[in-house]
Design a protein around this motif. Structure first.
Motif, mmCIF file in Angstrom:
data_model
loop_
_atom_site.group_PDB
_atom_site.id
_atom_site.type_symbol
_atom_site.label_atom_id
_atom_site.label_comp_id
_atom_site.label_asym_id
_atom_site.label_seq_id
_atom_site.Cartn_x
_atom_site.Cartn_y
_atom_site.Cartn_z
ATOM 1 N N GLU A 1 0.820 -1.210 0.000
ATOM 2 C CA GLU A 1 0.000 0.000 0.000
ATOM 3 C C GLU A 1 0.857 1.265 0.000
ATOM 4 O O GLU A 1 0.338 2.354 -0.213
ATOM 5 C CB GLU A 1 -0.918 0.005 1.226
ATOM 6 N N ALA A 2 2.137 1.110 0.263
ATOM 7 C CA ALA A 2 3.063 2.244 0.268
ATOM 8 C C ALA A 2 4.388 1.763 -0.313
ATOM 9 O O ALA A 2 4.725 0.578 -0.234
ATOM 10 C CB ALA A 2 3.259 2.784 1.683
ATOM 11 N N LYS A 3 5.113 2.709 -0.901
ATOM 12 C CA LYS A 3 6.423 2.397 -1.466
ATOM 13 C C LYS A 3 7.380 1.972 -0.356
ATOM 14 O O LYS A 3 7.400 2.580 0.724
ATOM 15 C CB LYS A 3 6.964 3.636 -2.179
ATOM 16 N N HIS A 4 8.155 0.930 -0.620
ATOM 17 C CA HIS A 4 9.112 0.457 0.383
ATOM 18 C C HIS A 4 10.229 1.484 0.557
ATOM 19 O O HIS A 4 10.767 2.009 -0.408
ATOM 20 C CB HIS A 4 9.698 -0.899 -0.014
ATOM 21 N N ARG A 5 10.540 1.785 1.808
ATOM 22 C CA ARG A 5 11.616 2.704 2.138
ATOM 23 C C ARG A 5 12.135 2.326 3.519
ATOM 24 O O ARG A 5 11.503 1.552 4.236
ATOM 25 C CB ARG A 5 11.126 4.146 2.125
ATOM 26 N N SER A 6 13.256 2.864 3.884
ATOM 27 C CA SER A 6 13.792 2.596 5.214
ATOM 28 C C SER A 6 13.116 3.525 6.212
ATOM 29 O O SER A 6 13.078 4.735 6.013
ATOM 30 C CB SER A 6 15.306 2.830 5.239
ATOM 31 N N ILE A 7 12.585 2.925 7.276
ATOM 32 C CA ILE A 7 11.928 3.698 8.325
ATOM 33 C C ILE A 7 12.400 3.186 9.686
ATOM 34 O O ILE A 7 12.912 2.083 9.800
ATOM 35 C CB ILE A 7 10.385 3.613 8.261
ATOM 36 N N TYR A 8 12.223 4.020 10.698
ATOM 37 C CA TYR A 8 12.397 3.574 12.075
ATOM 38 C C TYR A 8 11.418 4.339 12.934
ATOM 39 O O TYR A 8 10.870 5.359 12.527
ATOM 40 C CB TYR A 8 13.844 3.732 12.568
ATOM 41 N N GLY A 9 11.154 3.809 14.090
ATOM 42 C CA GLY A 9 10.212 4.444 15.008
ATOM 43 C C GLY A 9 10.084 3.600 16.251
ATOM 44 O O GLY A 9 11.037 2.920 16.642
ATOM 45 N N VAL A 10 8.907 3.612 16.846
ATOM 46 C CA VAL A 10 8.679 2.855 18.066
ATOM 47 C C VAL A 10 7.464 1.954 17.903
ATOM 48 O O VAL A 10 6.543 2.267 17.150
ATOM 49 C CB VAL A 10 8.490 3.780 19.291
ATOM 50 N N ALA A 11 7.513 0.827 18.608
ATOM 51 C CA ALA A 11 6.394 -0.113 18.619
ATOM 52 C C ALA A 11 6.324 -0.735 20.003
ATOM 53 O O ALA A 11 7.358 -1.017 20.615
ATOM 54 C CB ALA A 11 6.590 -1.193 17.558
ATOM 55 N N SER A 12 5.120 -0.927 20.485
ATOM 56 C CA SER A 12 4.954 -1.594 21.777
ATOM 57 C C SER A 12 5.314 -3.073 21.597
ATOM 58 O O SER A 12 5.322 -3.584 20.464
ATOM 59 C CB SER A 12 3.507 -1.463 22.257
ATOM 60 N N PRO A 13 5.590 -3.775 22.680
ATOM 61 C CA PRO A 13 5.850 -5.215 22.554
ATOM 62 C C PRO A 13 4.683 -5.946 21.875
ATOM 63 O O PRO A 13 4.901 -6.843 21.073
ATOM 64 C CB PRO A 13 6.036 -5.675 24.003
ATOM 65 N N LYS A 14 3.456 -5.531 22.181
ATOM 66 C CA LYS A 14 2.274 -6.153 21.567
ATOM 67 C C LYS A 14 2.266 -5.909 20.050
ATOM 68 O O LYS A 14 2.014 -6.823 19.262
ATOM 69 C CB LYS A 14 1.011 -5.583 22.217
ATOM 70 N N ASP A 15 2.553 -4.660 19.632
ATOM 71 C CA ASP A 15 2.598 -4.338 18.204
ATOM 72 C C ASP A 15 3.722 -5.100 17.504
ATOM 73 O O ASP A 15 3.550 -5.601 16.390
ATOM 74 C CB ASP A 15 2.794 -2.837 17.984
ATOM 75 N N ALA A 16 4.882 -5.177 18.151
ATOM 76 C CA ALA A 16 6.015 -5.901 17.558
ATOM 77 C C ALA A 16 5.668 -7.373 17.377
ATOM 78 O O ALA A 16 5.990 -7.972 16.343
ATOM 79 C CB ALA A 16 7.258 -5.737 18.433
ATOM 80 N N GLN A 17 5.011 -7.970 18.368
ATOM 81 C CA GLN A 17 4.605 -9.377 18.264
ATOM 82 C C GLN A 17 3.629 -9.566 17.105
ATOM 83 O O GLN A 17 3.747 -10.513 16.327
ATOM 84 C CB GLN A 17 3.974 -9.846 19.578
#
Length: 163
Positions: free
Chosen positions: A127-143
């Motif tokens: 749905e979006a062009k692949h690019r390098s990103i970073y940010g934050v995710a909760s443990p639940k979101d990461a799982q």
């Protein structure tokens, strides 16, 4: 064994144990003592107050055990132990490479902050062009991302980043 409080040129304090004061001196001269936070080998012993026995303290363990417990002083609140390490040259190089990797990722990727799970999904599902990103995710979101088969990696975190 002797425990020294040490301080590096950047004023990071840490503790380390040595067989005796000569062992510290020898290791320091050989460049084997380094700050676990920044890796500096410019380390000195911090000024430490000597531990003195109390005048009213019992002379031996036997007399201490013979006294009723109500007359014994409560032990002083102990400072929690500080994690320390002596880092080999190979580990110092690995640490340097981790720092370079993190710096490269942060410099060349978009910080999407808390939108990381949403943006990662958009890229994964086309749905979006692949690019390098970073940010934050909760443990639940990461799982949840992991269970969806979305590949991601945590940014390397080094101890000096916690200060």
């Amino acid at each position: 064994m002797i425990r020294y409080t040490l301080v590096c040129e950047k004023r990071h304090e840490f503790e380390s144990w040595f067989v005796n004061s000569g062992a510290y001196d020898k290791q320091a001269r050989r460049g084997l003592v380094s700050c676990p936070v920044c890796g500096s080998k410019n380390v000195e012993k911090a000024v430490m107050a000597p531990r003195l026995a109390r005048i009213d303290a019992p002379a031996s363990r036997e007399t201490a055990q013979a006294q009723p417990s109500s007359t014994q002083a409560a032990p002083a609140a102990a400072k929690p132990p500080t994690p320390v390490a002596m880092i080999s040259p190979q580990e110092q190089e690995f640490r340097r490479k981790l720092r370079e990797l993190r710096d490269h990722l942060v410099k060349n990727a978009e910080n999407v902050g808390p939108r990381f799970p949403e943006e990662a999904r958009k890229m994964h599902y086309g749905e979006a062009k692949h690019r390098s990103i970073y940010g934050v995710a909760s443990p639940k979101d990461a799982q949840a991302l992991h269970e969806e088969g979305i590949e991601f990696s945590p940014l390397p975190v080094l101890p000096d980043e916690h200060n």
